[in-house]
Motif scaffolding. Structure first.
Motif, mmCIF file in Angstrom:
data_model
loop_
_atom_site.group_PDB
_atom_site.id
_atom_site.type_symbol
_atom_site.label_atom_id
_atom_site.label_comp_id
_atom_site.label_asym_id
_atom_site.label_seq_id
_atom_site.Cartn_x
_atom_site.Cartn_y
_atom_site.Cartn_z
ATOM 1 N N ASP A 152 -100.318 80.940 -6.965
ATOM 2 C CA ASP A 152 -100.238 79.576 -6.117
ATOM 3 C C ASP A 152 -101.427 79.408 -5.138
ATOM 4 O O ASP A 152 -101.529 80.241 -4.382
ATOM 5 C CB ASP A 152 -98.779 79.668 -5.247
ATOM 6 C CG ASP A 152 -97.726 79.030 -6.193
ATOM 7 O OD1 ASP A 152 -97.785 79.021 -7.612
ATOM 8 O OD2 ASP A 152 -96.740 78.586 -5.903
ATOM 9 N N ASP A 154 -100.866 77.038 -2.370
ATOM 10 C CA ASP A 154 -100.121 76.968 -1.226
ATOM 11 C C ASP A 154 -99.850 78.310 -0.353
ATOM 12 O O ASP A 154 -98.561 78.308 0.073
ATOM 13 C CB ASP A 154 -99.052 76.143 -1.215
ATOM 14 C CG ASP A 154 -97.890 76.656 -2.221
ATOM 15 O OD1 ASP A 154 -98.360 77.419 -2.952
ATOM 16 O OD2 ASP A 154 -96.786 76.038 -2.364
ATOM 17 N N LYS A 286 -94.713 73.599 3.650
ATOM 18 C CA LYS A 286 -95.267 72.364 3.312
ATOM 19 C C LYS A 286 -94.022 71.381 3.372
ATOM 20 O O LYS A 286 -93.035 71.759 3.003
ATOM 21 C CB LYS A 286 -95.952 72.230 1.997
ATOM 22 C CG LYS A 286 -95.296 72.814 0.761
ATOM 23 C CD LYS A 286 -95.921 72.950 -0.403
ATOM 24 C CE LYS A 286 -95.245 73.180 -1.619
ATOM 25 N NZ LYS A 286 -94.462 74.379 -1.981
HETATM 26 MN MN LIG Z 1 -96.119 77.509 -3.925
#
Ligand SMILES: [Mn+2]
Ligand SMILES: CC(=O)N[C@H]1[C@@H](OP(=O)(O)OP(=O)(O)OC[C@H]2O[C@@H](n3ccc(=O)[nH]c3=O)[C@H](O)[C@@H]2O)O[C@H](CO)[C@H](O)[C@@H]1O
Length: 293
Positions: A152, A154, A286
């Motif tokens: 990923d 993020d 996030k």
């Molecule tokens: Mn993620």
């Protein structure tokens, strides 16, 4: 019964209780099929670096729409911690190539930015990774790398991630489930889905934010997952955790040769962080609503 017997009996009961209670906290270092579970202190990096010397590593990542904002810290942290000393190729897929910022790369490391169309739904973007992987691991990667790691975006690398993660088929235990019983795993439980795993099967709940293996193994894995996603779409259904559900299904019946402990995916919002000493790859917090749409 004498009082001596009573005391002894009580002690045994207490011991059994403690054993059952603390069994959970005993972190496994070997799977039931005898694959290693990688924790800090279980391996000798010097030996492993000799074994894997000269291997070429790919790091595959999607940075589509707003997620492009995560790319620079992801890559900069990878330069610090990910496979230092190896030949590394970053395969970044994005819908906005001109928005990719310049990164200073060390010797032997290259960045390839590739175009992908942005789907409307974040679920489709996330799942599209499997479709892209099918082609990538078939067409160009066999010539370019030996191992591919899929992540990923993020996330940031926060400590050493090196040769100890290399293997034919490698997956990471989801940091929210490393103490959970298999019944609690959030596998897909709908028999109509291609990702269906019945109760009573499965060993770990793996997280799709970090896995890898040889190019050939990732081709097999992504083909299975992509086919499952397409089959579900035809039935108008979607697995509970999208491609992660299909990944888990694949790994129940194709056991990984190496399993990574939650040191390799951690989120500081999670409990039991004291059991995980090294936090090598951290989720960036996030606002889901803001970032996904
Ligand atoms: Mn993620
Ligand atoms: C704890 C949790 O909630 N986990 C699930 C959630 O993880 P995550 O909340 O970690 O999913 P996510 O939003 O990070 O999406 C996965 C990855 O897809 C890429 N991406 C996604 C959307 C977008 O607009 N642009 C883009 O580039 C990007 O690389 C991102 O890191 O969702 C995933 C997607 O199916 C998996 O199901 C995970 O199990």
């Amino acid at each position: 019964m004498t009082s001596k017997h009573w005391v002894l009996g009580c002690l045994i009961v207490l011991l059994l209780f403690l054993l059952v209670f603390f069994r959970k906290a005993a972190l496994q270092i070997l799977t039931p099929w005898l694959a290693p579970i990688i924790w800090d202190g279980t391996y000798d990096l010097w030996i492993l670096n000799n074994q894997f010397k000269g291997k070429r590593i790919g790091l595959f990542v999607f940075a589509v729409k707003r997620y492009i904002g995560f790319l620079l810290p992801f890559l900069e942290s990878a330069e610090h911690y990910f496979m230092v000393g190896y030949n590394v190729t970053y395969y970044v897929f994005t819908d906005n190539i001109s928005a990719v910022q310049k990164v200073r790369l060390s010797n032997g490391r290259i960045l390839k930015v590739l175009k992908v169309e942005a789907d409307k739904r974040w679920q489709d973007i996330s799942m599209k990774r499997m479709q892209i992987l099918v082609n990538l691991t078939h067409d160009r990667l066999p010539k370019e790398v030996d191992y591919l790691v899929c992540a990923d975006v993020d996330m940031v690398f926060n400590d050493h991630v090196g040769a100890e993660i290399l293997g034919d088929l490698v997956a990471t235990i989801h940091p929210g489930y490393f103490l959970a019983e298999p019944r609690q795993f959030t596998y897909e439980r709908n028999p109509a889905s291609a990702a269906y795993i019945p109760y009573g099967e499965g060993d770990f709940y793996y997280m799709a934010a970090f896995y890898g293996g040889t190019v050939e193994e990732i081709n097999k894995l992504s083909t299975f997952c992509h086919n499952g996603i397409v089959a579900d779409k035809k039935k108008n259904i979607e697995a509970v955790w999208q491609e992660e559900s299909h990944l888990n299904k694949y790994l129940v019946y194709n056991k990984p040769t190496k399993v990574l402990s939650p040191e390799y995916i951690w989120d500081t919002n999670l409990p039991n962080g004291d059991l995980v000493k090294k936090k090598r790859f951290l989720a960036v917090h996030k606002n889901h609503k803001e970032i996904r749409n």
